[in-house]
Scaffold this motif. Structure first.
Motif, PDB file in Angstrom:
ATOM      1  N   MET A   1       0.755  -1.247  -0.037  1.00 21.46           N
ATOM      2  CA  MET A   1       0.014  -0.012   0.033  1.00 21.46           C
ATOM      3  C   MET A   1       0.825   1.249  -0.011  1.00 21.46           C
ATOM      4  SD  MET A   1      -3.206  -0.300  -0.369  1.00 21.46           S
ATOM      5  CE  MET A   1      -3.437   1.550  -0.100  1.00 21.46           C
ATOM      6  N   THR A   2       1.985   1.087   0.739  1.00 18.72           N
ATOM      7  CA  THR A   2       2.782   2.413   0.907  1.00 18.72           C
ATOM      8  C   THR A   2       3.445   2.703  -0.420  1.00 18.72           C
ATOM      9  OG1 THR A   2       3.199   1.786   3.273  1.00 18.72           O
ATOM     10  CG2 THR A   2       4.808   3.564   2.007  1.00 18.72           C
ATOM     11  N   LEU A   3       3.753   1.696  -1.108  1.00 22.64           N
ATOM     12  CA  LEU A   3       4.405   2.014  -2.249  1.00 22.64           C
ATOM     13  C   LEU A   3       3.460   2.349  -3.319  1.00 22.64           C
ATOM     14  CD1 LEU A   3       6.855   1.607  -4.471  1.00 22.64           C
ATOM     15  CD2 LEU A   3       6.246  -1.112  -4.679  1.00 22.64           C
ATOM     16  N   TYR A  22      -2.468  -5.472  -6.916  1.00 30.70           N
ATOM     17  CA  TYR A  22      -1.492  -6.626  -6.033  1.00 30.70           C
ATOM     18  C   TYR A  22      -2.139  -6.826  -4.727  1.00 30.70           C
ATOM     19  CZ  TYR A  22       2.102  -9.156  -4.082  1.00 30.70           C
ATOM     20  OH  TYR A  22       2.751 -10.176  -3.257  1.00 30.70           O
ATOM     21  N   VAL A  23      -2.156  -5.607  -3.912  1.00 25.63           N
ATOM     22  CA  VAL A  23      -2.573  -5.602  -2.677  1.00 25.63           C
ATOM     23  C   VAL A  23      -4.226  -6.294  -2.669  1.00 25.63           C
ATOM     24  CG1 VAL A  23      -3.399  -4.435  -0.693  1.00 25.63           C
ATOM     25  CG2 VAL A  23      -1.411  -3.677  -1.778  1.00 25.63           C
ATOM     26  N   LEU A  24      -4.988  -5.880  -3.553  1.00 22.16           N
ATOM     27  CA  LEU A  24      -6.180  -6.555  -3.645  1.00 22.16           C
ATOM     28  C   LEU A  24      -6.355  -7.796  -3.985  1.00 22.16           C
ATOM     29  CD1 LEU A  24      -8.493  -3.702  -5.199  1.00 22.16           C
ATOM     30  CD2 LEU A  24      -8.519  -4.471  -3.032  1.00 22.16           C
ATOM     31  N   SER A  25      -5.383  -8.502  -4.521  1.00 20.11           N
ATOM     32  CA  SER A  25      -5.354  -9.995  -5.088  1.00 20.11           C
ATOM     33  C   SER A  25      -5.049 -10.670  -3.931  1.00 20.11           C
ATOM     34  CB  SER A  25      -4.115 -10.290  -6.259  1.00 20.11           C
ATOM     35  OG  SER A  25      -2.843  -9.987  -5.575  1.00 20.11           O
ATOM     36  N   LEU A  26      -4.329 -10.178  -2.827  1.00 16.54           N
ATOM     37  CA  LEU A  26      -4.104 -10.733  -1.725  1.00 16.54           C
ATOM     38  C   LEU A  26      -5.123 -10.630  -0.437  1.00 16.54           C
ATOM     39  CD1 LEU A  26      -0.252  -9.444  -1.277  1.00 16.54           C
ATOM     40  CD2 LEU A  26      -1.094 -11.540  -2.118  1.00 16.54           C
ATOM     41  N   ALA A  27      -5.583  -9.386  -0.486  1.00 15.46           N
ATOM     42  CA  ALA A  27      -6.668  -8.930   0.402  1.00 15.46           C
ATOM     43  C   ALA A  27      -7.793  -8.239  -0.574  1.00 15.46           C
ATOM     44  CB  ALA A  27      -6.261  -8.108   1.393  1.00 15.46           C
ATOM     45  N   PRO A  28      -8.831  -9.047  -0.510  1.00 13.84           N
ATOM     46  CA  PRO A  28      -9.893  -8.468  -1.523  1.00 13.84           C
ATOM     47  C   PRO A  28     -10.545  -7.325  -0.876  1.00 13.84           C
ATOM     48  CG  PRO A  28      -9.919 -10.709  -1.836  1.00 13.84           C
ATOM     49  CD  PRO A  28      -8.928 -10.419  -0.839  1.00 13.84           C
ATOM     50  N   ASP A  29     -10.784  -7.235   0.472  1.00 14.92           N
ATOM     51  CA  ASP A  29     -11.412  -6.294   1.237  1.00 14.92           C
ATOM     52  C   ASP A  29     -10.746  -5.209   1.798  1.00 14.92           C
ATOM     53  OD1 ASP A  29      -9.978  -7.974   2.997  1.00 14.92           O
ATOM     54  OD2 ASP A  29     -11.676  -8.224   4.302  1.00 14.92           O
ATOM     55  N   ASN A  30      -9.309  -4.967   1.264  1.00 14.27           N
ATOM     56  CA  ASN A  30      -8.632  -4.117   1.632  1.00 14.27           C
ATOM     57  C   ASN A  30      -9.063  -2.643   1.135  1.00 14.27           C
ATOM     58  OD1 ASN A  30      -6.406  -2.148   1.401  1.00 14.27           O
ATOM     59  ND2 ASN A  30      -5.101  -3.667   2.358  1.00 14.27           N
ATOM     60  N   LEU A  31      -9.550  -1.813   2.081  1.00 12.84           N
ATOM     61  CA  LEU A  31     -10.276  -0.705   1.652  1.00 12.84           C
ATOM     62  C   LEU A  31      -9.481   0.389   1.118  1.00 12.84           C
ATOM     63  CD1 LEU A  31     -13.011  -0.431   4.394  1.00 12.84           C
ATOM     64  CD2 LEU A  31     -13.539  -0.982   2.028  1.00 12.84           C
ATOM     65  N   ALA A  32      -8.137   0.463   1.919  1.00 15.37           N
ATOM     66  CA  ALA A  32      -7.099   1.520   1.353  1.00 15.37           C
ATOM     67  C   ALA A  32      -6.829   1.337  -0.248  1.00 15.37           C
ATOM     68  CB  ALA A  32      -6.117   1.402   2.053  1.00 15.37           C
ATOM     69  N   ILE A  34      -8.620  -0.084  -2.400  1.00 17.07           N
ATOM     70  CA  ILE A  34     -10.007   0.194  -2.966  1.00 17.07           C
ATOM     71  C   ILE A  34     -10.005   1.456  -3.290  1.00 17.07           C
ATOM     72  CG2 ILE A  34     -12.524   0.223  -3.099  1.00 17.07           C
ATOM     73  CD1 ILE A  34     -11.983  -2.849  -1.476  1.00 17.07           C
ATOM     74  N   ARG A  35      -9.867   2.345  -2.184  1.00 15.69           N
ATOM     75  CA  ARG A  35      -9.871   3.633  -2.402  1.00 15.69           C
ATOM     76  C   ARG A  35      -8.963   4.179  -3.343  1.00 15.69           C
ATOM     77  NH1 ARG A  35     -12.559   6.812   2.012  1.00 15.69           N
ATOM     78  NH2 ARG A  35     -13.833   5.420   2.939  1.00 15.69           N
ATOM     79  N   GLY A  36      -7.608   3.563  -3.100  1.00 12.06           N
ATOM     80  CA  GLY A  36      -6.389   4.105  -4.166  1.00 12.06           C
ATOM     81  C   GLY A  36      -6.925   3.955  -5.542  1.00 12.06           C
ATOM     82  N   LEU A  37      -7.557   2.780  -6.039  1.00  8.99           N
ATOM     83  CA  LEU A  37      -7.905   2.389  -7.213  1.00  8.99           C
ATOM     84  C   LEU A  37      -9.254   3.728  -7.852  1.00  8.99           C
ATOM     85  CD1 LEU A  37      -7.789  -1.283  -7.578  1.00  8.99           C
ATOM     86  CD2 LEU A  37      -6.493   0.340  -8.747  1.00  8.99           C
ATOM     87  N   ALA A  38      -9.843   3.868  -6.715  1.00 11.91           N
ATOM     88  CA  ALA A  38     -11.027   4.653  -6.933  1.00 11.91           C
ATOM     89  C   ALA A  38     -10.408   6.312  -7.144  1.00 11.91           C
ATOM     90  CB  ALA A  38     -12.114   4.798  -5.940  1.00 11.91           C
ATOM     91  N   GLU A  39      -9.407   6.485  -6.456  1.00  9.20           N
ATOM     92  CA  GLU A  39      -8.867   7.994  -6.891  1.00  9.20           C
ATOM     93  C   GLU A  39      -7.976   7.881  -8.174  1.00  9.20           C
ATOM     94  OE1 GLU A  39      -5.995   8.521  -3.500  1.00  9.20           O
ATOM     95  OE2 GLU A  39      -8.048   8.833  -2.128  1.00  9.20           O
ATOM     96  N   LEU A  40      -7.651   6.936  -8.588  1.00  6.57           N
ATOM     97  CA  LEU A  40      -6.933   6.769  -9.865  1.00  6.57           C
ATOM     98  C   LEU A  40      -7.786   6.811 -11.021  1.00  6.57           C
ATOM     99  CD1 LEU A  40      -3.908   4.021  -9.278  1.00  6.57           C
ATOM    100  CD2 LEU A  40      -3.732   6.502  -9.694  1.00  6.57           C
ATOM    101  N   PRO A  49     -17.145   0.635  -3.672  1.00  8.45           N
ATOM    102  CA  PRO A  49     -16.239   0.170  -4.460  1.00  8.45           C
ATOM    103  C   PRO A  49     -16.366  -0.742  -5.689  1.00  8.45           C
ATOM    104  CG  PRO A  49     -16.075  -0.632  -2.329  1.00  8.45           C
ATOM    105  CD  PRO A  49     -17.004   0.124  -2.299  1.00  8.45           C
ATOM    106  N   ALA A  50     -16.060  -0.515  -6.755  1.00  9.38           N
ATOM    107  CA  ALA A  50     -16.409  -1.288  -7.912  1.00  9.38           C
ATOM    108  C   ALA A  50     -15.161  -2.657  -8.061  1.00  9.38           C
ATOM    109  CB  ALA A  50     -16.336  -0.815  -9.338  1.00  9.38           C
ATOM    110  N   PHE A  51     -14.274  -2.434  -7.122  1.00  3.73           N
ATOM    111  CA  PHE A  51     -12.992  -3.446  -7.503  1.00  3.73           C
ATOM    112  C   PHE A  51     -13.090  -4.351  -6.352  1.00  3.73           C
ATOM    113  CE2 PHE A  51     -11.990   0.474  -9.600  1.00  3.73           C
ATOM    114  CZ  PHE A  51     -11.606  -0.081 -10.908  1.00  3.73           C
ATOM    115  N   ALA A  52     -13.763  -4.128  -5.458  1.00  6.69           N
ATOM    116  CA  ALA A  52     -14.203  -5.174  -4.360  1.00  6.69           C
ATOM    117  C   ALA A  52     -14.742  -6.607  -4.751  1.00  6.69           C
ATOM    118  CB  ALA A  52     -14.918  -4.699  -3.208  1.00  6.69           C
TER     119      ALA A  52
END
Length: 116
Positions: A1-3, A22-32, A34-40, A49-52
């Motif tokens: 997430m930091t990277l 990649y983070v979502l592939s390991l933890a599909p419910d990671n809100l941070a 999901i928000r990062g992708l939404a911002e992008l 979130p559409a990617f969850a």
């Protein structure tokens, strides 16, 4: 997430997207992530979130044991009680018969002692 956040801040959106995915592939419910992708994608970060990934299906619970048939249990207990009472009555009858037979035998033995 930091990277992913760092890459996003540097404007390297493709790389940041790859990190968030990649983070979502390991933890599909990671809100941070999901928000990062939404911002992008320029989406509202408070939107659903559409990617969850959908949450996993809960494991099926085993079927509860069948409800005991209390009427049948009561009937079988009553039968057992009746059988116990009947057995006790039979035992008492046998005991009375044994006493009666013992007295008869004593009477016979006493009669044979007199005749001798």
């Amino acid at each position: 997430m930091t990277l992913g956040r760092a890459l996003q801040e540097l404007g390297q959106h493709a790389e940041a997207r790859a990190e968030f995915e990649y983070v979502l592939s390991l933890a599909p419910d990671n809100l941070a992530a999901i928000r990062g992708l939404a911002e992008l994608h320029g989406e509202d970060v408070d939107a659903v979130p559409a990617f969850a990934a959908p949450p996993p299906e809960p494991a099926a619970l085993p079927a509860p044991p069948p409800e005991p048939d209390f009427a049948a249990l009561d009937a079988s207990i009553a039968q057992a009680d009746a059988a116990s009472v009947a057995d006790a009555e039979r035992a008492a009858q046998i005991e009375r018969l044994e006493i009666w037979l013992a007295r008869i035998q004593e009477g016979r033995d006493a009669g044979s002692d007199r005749s001798a």
